[in-house]
Design an enzyme around this catalytic site. Structure first.
Site, PDB file in Angstrom:
ATOM      1  N   LYS A 214       0.861  -1.181   0.000  1.00 54.69           N
ATOM      2  CA  LYS A 214       0.000   0.000   0.000  1.00 54.69           C
ATOM      3  C   LYS A 214       0.893   1.225   0.000  1.00 54.69           C
ATOM      4  O   LYS A 214       1.696   1.423   0.913  1.00 54.69           O
ATOM      5  CB  LYS A 214      -0.903  -0.001   1.228  1.00 54.69           C
ATOM      6  CG  LYS A 214      -1.748   1.256   1.349  1.00 54.69           C
ATOM      7  CD  LYS A 214      -2.789   1.140   2.425  1.00 54.69           C
ATOM      8  CE  LYS A 214      -3.555   2.440   2.582  1.00 54.69           C
ATOM      9  NZ  LYS A 214      -4.607   2.322   3.599  1.00 54.69           N
ATOM     10  N   LYS A 267      -2.142  -1.434  -3.822  1.00 53.29           N
ATOM     11  CA  LYS A 267      -3.019  -0.269  -3.751  1.00 53.29           C
ATOM     12  C   LYS A 267      -2.200   1.002  -3.868  1.00 53.29           C
ATOM     13  O   LYS A 267      -1.182   1.099  -3.195  1.00 53.29           O
ATOM     14  CB  LYS A 267      -3.751  -0.306  -2.404  1.00 53.29           C
ATOM     15  CG  LYS A 267      -4.670   0.853  -2.149  1.00 53.29           C
ATOM     16  CD  LYS A 267      -5.253   0.726  -0.778  1.00 53.29           C
ATOM     17  CE  LYS A 267      -6.116   1.935  -0.523  1.00 53.29           C
ATOM     18  NZ  LYS A 267      -6.628   1.961   0.818  1.00 53.29           N
TER      19      LYS A 267
HETATM   20  C1  PBG Z   1      -7.127   3.695   5.699  1.00 54.74           C
HETATM   21  C2  PBG Z   1      -7.576   3.406   4.320  1.00 54.74           C
HETATM   22  C3  PBG Z   1      -7.466   4.305   3.263  1.00 54.74           C
HETATM   23  C4  PBG Z   1      -8.039   3.688   2.160  1.00 54.74           C
HETATM   24  C5  PBG Z   1      -8.485   2.432   2.549  1.00 54.74           C
HETATM   25  N1  PBG Z   1      -8.185   2.273   3.906  1.00 54.74           N
HETATM   26  C6  PBG Z   1      -6.942   5.669   3.235  1.00 54.74           C
HETATM   27  C7  PBG Z   1      -5.593   5.932   3.741  1.00 54.74           C
HETATM   28  O1  PBG Z   1      -4.744   5.054   3.838  1.00 54.74           O
HETATM   29  O2  PBG Z   1      -5.353   7.089   4.069  1.00 54.74           O
HETATM   30  C8  PBG Z   1      -8.137   4.325   0.813  1.00 54.74           C
HETATM   31  C9  PBG Z   1      -9.222   3.870  -0.081  1.00 54.74           C
HETATM   32  C10 PBG Z   1      -9.515   4.768  -1.212  1.00 54.74           C
HETATM   33  O3  PBG Z   1      -8.891   5.830  -1.417  1.00 54.74           O
HETATM   34  O4  PBG Z   1     -10.423   4.425  -1.959  1.00 54.74           O
HETATM   35  N2  PBG Z   1      -6.640   2.697   6.448  1.00 54.74           N
END
Ligand code: PBG
Length: 343
Positions: A214, A267
């Site tokens: 991520k 991601k």
């Molecule tokens: C937070 C989380 C995020 C997303 C999924 N879980 C945002 C972040 O890490 O700040 C992002 C999902 C998206 O942008 O569609 N744990």
């Protein structure tokens, strides 16, 4: 080679001057039927994971301003939405909740509440639609006064203290009936800690979908609007990955698999297709990709301006993510795409 050319030459009985090619690649592109016959990548509604934003109350359906056409819904609406998704062939949902401000702290207290919104949502959905796979977000940001994924100590996000809460949070979700917990926090060692905690509580059928690679991405912006979870200070670069890195993704993924992840995730998706492919080539577990909020918003905004054909952009984007190697795609277009596939 020469011989074949001669044979072709003798068949050229018309006066027509062809190029006498041996291979014409356009043969396999000449009609919708032949294109369908040789298509290498075919999207199916079962490929999609539909993210859902859940809020307190009843009869609540609020559009997220930076995600037009996507809503935060109370549980009653959410349950109906899940039934509709299931009827369209979608087999999994990924739950996110919007925590009330007064319940936020720096310890994840509300994340562990057996009667919290997440826990109630899991029960209500499994009750109404037992066959849908319920995946749950495991991270502290929606519950954090700082909007960070972990516990804040000074200016830092404390790894080990956070992992302890995430493991208990995962057990709490399993207790409520979650099929798969999805840690999205990027702390070190959380997968093994979650697996051990699940085993200790005899949750031997609960899966783990690890957000393994991520990246710290600007494309999460609209999501943070949806949950009101933007970081209050700093950014997430000390735990989420640097987008300059490719090898590091493989390291993260292999460690998560070793620690017990059933599914690994990359991601965001579209700016990371190279990572998806590399991960797919390096592991034997299913790979998911998260087509994130900013990617949704870009297509929506361009379509609204009349600059892109929305439906075509949806299908091309999702197909490219699957072609890159994703077995599963978390996407806010899940419902639209399932309908387009059915057409
Ligand atoms: C937070 C989380 C995020 C997303 C999924 N879980 C945002 C972040 O890490 O700040 C992002 C999902 C998206 O942008 O569609 N744990």
């Amino acid at each position: 080679m020469c011989h074949t050319l001669e044979v072709w030459h003798t068949y050229n009985y018309k006066e027509l001057k062809t190029m006498k090619l041996i291979r014409r690649n356009r043969i396999l592109r000449q009609s919708p039927a032949i294109r369908a016959m040789v298509a290498e990548t075919i999207l199916s509604p079962a490929d999609f994971i539909a993210p859902l934003f859940i809020t307190e109350g009843s009869g609540v359906k609020e559009e997220i301003s930076s995600m037009q056409g996507y809503f935060r819904m109370s549980l009653d609406y959410t349950v109906n939405e899940v039934k509709e998704l299931y009827s369209l062939g979608i087999r999994s949902v990924l739950l996110f909740i919007r925590c009330k401000d007064e319940l936020k702290d720096n310890k994840g207290t509300e994340a562990l509440n057996p009667d919290g919104l997440m826990q109630r949502a899991i029960k209500a959905i499994k009750n109404a639609c037992p066959d849908i796979i319920v995946m749950t977000d495991v991270a502290l940001d929606p519950f954090s006064i700082y909007g960070h994924d972990g516990i804040v100590e000074g200016n830092e996000i404390a790894n080990d203290a956070t992992v302890d809460v995430l493991a208990r949070m995962s057990v709490s979700h399993a207790q409520a009936g979650a099929d798969i917990v999805a840690p999205s926090d990027m702390m070190d060692g959380r997968i093994i800690a979650i697996r051990e905690a699940l085993e200790e509580s005899a949750f031997t059928k609960t899966g783990i979908m690890a957000y393994s690679a991520k990246y710290a991405s600007c494309f999460y912006g609209p999501f943070r609007d949806a949950l009101d979870s933007a970081p209050g200070f700093g950014d997430k670069k000390t735990y989420q990955m640097d987008y300059a890195n490719r090898r590091e993704a493989i390291k993260e993924v292999l460690m998560d698999v070793e620690e017990g992840a059933d599914i690994v995730m990359v991601k965001p998706a579209m700016a990371y297709l190279d990572i998806i492919r590399e991960v797919r080539d390096n592991v034997d577990v299913p790979v998911s990709a998260y087509h994130v909020s900013g990617e949704y918003a870009m297509i929506k905004a361009a379509a609204k301006m009349g600059w892109l054909d929305e439906n075509k952009a949806i299908m091309e984007s999702l197909t490219s993510i699957k072609r890159a190697g994703a077995d599963l795609i978390a996407t806010y277009f899940a419902k639209d795409a399932a309908k387009l596939i059915a057409e």
